[in-house]
Design a protein around this motif. Sequence first.
Motif, mmCIF file in Angstrom:
data_model
loop_
_atom_site.group_PDB
_atom_site.id
_atom_site.type_symbol
_atom_site.label_atom_id
_atom_site.label_comp_id
_atom_site.label_asym_id
_atom_site.label_seq_id
_atom_site.Cartn_x
_atom_site.Cartn_y
_atom_site.Cartn_z
ATOM 1 N N PRO A 16 0.821 -1.205 0.000
ATOM 2 C CA PRO A 16 0.000 0.000 0.000
ATOM 3 C C PRO A 16 0.855 1.255 0.000
ATOM 4 N N THR A 17 0.226 2.362 -0.384
ATOM 5 C CA THR A 17 0.905 3.642 -0.396
ATOM 6 C C THR A 17 1.247 4.065 1.023
ATOM 7 N N PRO A 18 2.512 4.419 1.319
ATOM 8 C CA PRO A 18 2.843 4.881 2.667
ATOM 9 C C PRO A 18 2.074 6.157 3.001
ATOM 10 N N VAL A 19 1.595 6.250 4.232
ATOM 11 C CA VAL A 19 0.909 7.450 4.702
ATOM 12 C C VAL A 19 1.534 7.829 6.028
ATOM 13 N N SER A 20 2.318 8.897 6.033
ATOM 14 C CA SER A 20 2.955 9.391 7.248
ATOM 15 C C SER A 20 3.629 8.270 8.026
ATOM 16 N N GLY A 21 4.343 7.397 7.304
ATOM 17 C CA GLY A 21 5.109 6.356 7.960
ATOM 18 C C GLY A 21 4.315 5.142 8.353
ATOM 19 N N THR A 22 3.062 5.040 7.966
ATOM 20 C CA THR A 22 2.270 3.870 8.297
ATOM 21 C C THR A 22 1.683 3.285 7.030
ATOM 22 N N GLN A 23 0.770 2.331 7.173
ATOM 23 C CA GLN A 23 0.120 1.713 6.030
ATOM 24 C C GLN A 23 -1.388 1.782 6.184
ATOM 25 N N SER A 24 -2.096 1.917 5.091
ATOM 26 C CA SER A 24 -3.552 1.871 5.110
ATOM 27 C C SER A 24 -4.004 0.467 4.746
ATOM 28 N N PHE A 25 -5.148 0.077 5.282
ATOM 29 C CA PHE A 25 -5.640 -1.291 5.105
ATOM 30 C C PHE A 25 -6.381 -1.464 3.790
ATOM 31 N N VAL A 26 -7.161 -0.457 3.404
ATOM 32 C CA VAL A 26 -7.906 -0.453 2.139
ATOM 33 C C VAL A 26 -7.672 0.893 1.478
ATOM 34 N N GLU A 27 -7.540 0.888 0.148
ATOM 35 C CA GLU A 27 -7.290 2.127 -0.575
ATOM 36 C C GLU A 27 -8.219 2.259 -1.771
ATOM 37 N N ASP A 28 -8.202 3.472 -2.366
ATOM 38 C CA ASP A 28 -8.894 3.785 -3.629
ATOM 39 C C ASP A 28 -10.405 3.652 -3.522
ATOM 40 N N LEU A 29 -10.966 4.037 -2.375
ATOM 41 C CA LEU A 29 -12.416 4.120 -2.235
ATOM 42 C C LEU A 29 -12.897 5.466 -2.767
ATOM 43 N N ASP A 30 -14.175 5.512 -3.161
ATOM 44 C CA ASP A 30 -14.748 6.714 -3.764
ATOM 45 C C ASP A 30 -15.775 7.324 -2.804
ATOM 46 N N ALA A 31 -15.372 8.396 -2.118
ATOM 47 C CA ALA A 31 -16.245 9.099 -1.161
ATOM 48 C C ALA A 31 -16.955 8.114 -0.233
ATOM 49 N N PRO A 32 -16.196 7.306 0.518
ATOM 50 C CA PRO A 32 -16.844 6.373 1.460
ATOM 51 C C PRO A 32 -17.488 7.137 2.605
ATOM 52 N N TRP A 33 -18.528 6.553 3.181
ATOM 53 C CA TRP A 33 -19.292 7.302 4.196
ATOM 54 C C TRP A 33 -19.473 6.542 5.502
ATOM 55 N N SER A 34 -19.645 5.231 5.454
ATOM 56 C CA SER A 34 -20.009 4.496 6.657
ATOM 57 C C SER A 34 -19.434 3.088 6.609
ATOM 58 N N ILE A 35 -19.138 2.538 7.791
ATOM 59 C CA ILE A 35 -18.697 1.149 7.945
ATOM 60 C C ILE A 35 -19.637 0.452 8.917
ATOM 61 N N ALA A 36 -20.063 -0.750 8.567
ATOM 62 C CA ALA A 36 -20.825 -1.598 9.483
ATOM 63 C C ALA A 36 -20.309 -3.027 9.314
ATOM 64 N N PHE A 37 -20.579 -3.881 10.295
ATOM 65 C CA PHE A 37 -20.059 -5.247 10.275
ATOM 66 C C PHE A 37 -21.203 -6.258 10.287
ATOM 67 N N HIS A 38 -21.076 -7.267 9.417
ATOM 68 C CA HIS A 38 -22.013 -8.395 9.356
ATOM 69 C C HIS A 38 -21.230 -9.668 9.609
ATOM 70 N N ASP A 39 -21.465 -10.315 10.748
ATOM 71 C CA ASP A 39 -20.725 -11.527 11.117
ATOM 72 C C ASP A 39 -19.222 -11.330 10.968
ATOM 73 N N GLY A 40 -18.742 -10.155 11.394
ATOM 74 C CA GLY A 40 -17.322 -9.862 11.343
ATOM 75 C C GLY A 40 -16.819 -9.339 10.018
ATOM 76 N N VAL A 41 -17.682 -9.306 8.994
ATOM 77 C CA VAL A 41 -17.274 -8.840 7.667
ATOM 78 C C VAL A 41 -17.567 -7.344 7.556
ATOM 79 N N PRO A 42 -16.567 -6.512 7.239
ATOM 80 C CA PRO A 42 -16.820 -5.072 7.096
ATOM 81 C C PRO A 42 -17.568 -4.766 5.800
ATOM 82 N N LEU A 43 -18.600 -3.921 5.910
ATOM 83 C CA LEU A 43 -19.340 -3.409 4.764
ATOM 84 C C LEU A 43 -19.184 -1.892 4.746
#
Length: 355
Positions: free
Chosen positions: A37-64
């Motif tokens: 992944p692209t370095p961000v201030s010395g760390t790493q991001s878990f998911v990239e290239d999202l388009d205006a994401p707004w909300s995260i919720a979990f279904h049986d441990g799966v992120p939506l």
Amino acid sequence: MPAHPSLRASTARRRASIALATASVALLAACTSQPSPTPVSGTQSFVEDLDAPWSIAFHDGVPLVSERDSARVLEVGEAGEVREVAVIEGVSPGGEGGLLGLAVSGGELFTYFTAQGENRVERRTIVGDAGGLSLGPATVVIDGIPAAGNHNGGRIAFGPDGMLYVTTGDAGDRDSAQDRDVLSGKILRLTPEGEVPADNPFDDSPVYSYGHRNPQGIAWDAEGGMYASEFGQDTWDELNVIEPGGNYGWPEVEGIADDGDYIDPVQQWRPDAASPSGIAVTSSSIVIANLRGERLRTVPLDDLTAGTEQFVGEFGRLRDVVVGPGGDAWILTNNTDGRGDPSDGDDRILRLSLD
């Protein structure tokens, strides 16, 4: 309307001394087999290239994840890979409107979105297993919520009582926030099927609290105390403790007014240092994602007037923060929403340790 006795007691306990330490936040580099992944201030991001994401919720441990403008619901895999679950029909994106909040309960996905001329909440059965999820047909939970190019609210969440809570903005009609017969400028409380609970504070009304300008974050502590973040206009953004039937003052007051007719926020901030959106509550703190302020703010539950700030300006605009099944914080950046300055890899999900 006075607060329920149980709520008054709970609020008093929250403001008393609680023997819990303030959560510190440290970045986690996520395990992934994907390309580096692209370095961000010395760390790493878990998911990239999202388009205006707004909300995260979990279904049986799966992120939506919801994307505001594309109306897509995305499924995130264990290694950070992303696949499209569905495109929500009827979404009419524009300005701050589009596919906004997500919530999961009883194997169903609840979505808050801007449609033609209104905001509404729908629910759909989640079908399949991780890596192959899909959605069943839509059922309307509530519709007719006023919509506009801004101030659409949009956060939805299930409380510890199993009820669905919905934040609505004033949709540019300031006075509507004080009108309990109108759905804008409110926090609503409904059954999962969209019925009005018998113990709501106002008879036959979904309104739970009112006098809000544009609330976009709601969460609960272990005692059932409810908190909400709210965008002010030009003077003060707010963190509120929500009481059933409470009037939070907009547009008559903004921020701490010391007016007995309205409930004051427990904290207020200048909009350029805040613009708070999603919030999460840990065992000891309220964690707040900030858009214009480009920072993560942590407020200790044992002193709601205090707070610390992390990552000021490091990741740009922050839209949502939730606590995942493993106890880590999942944070959405929001630099592709038309108001940010996207860098390579934006928008992204950051995973943060709350240990």
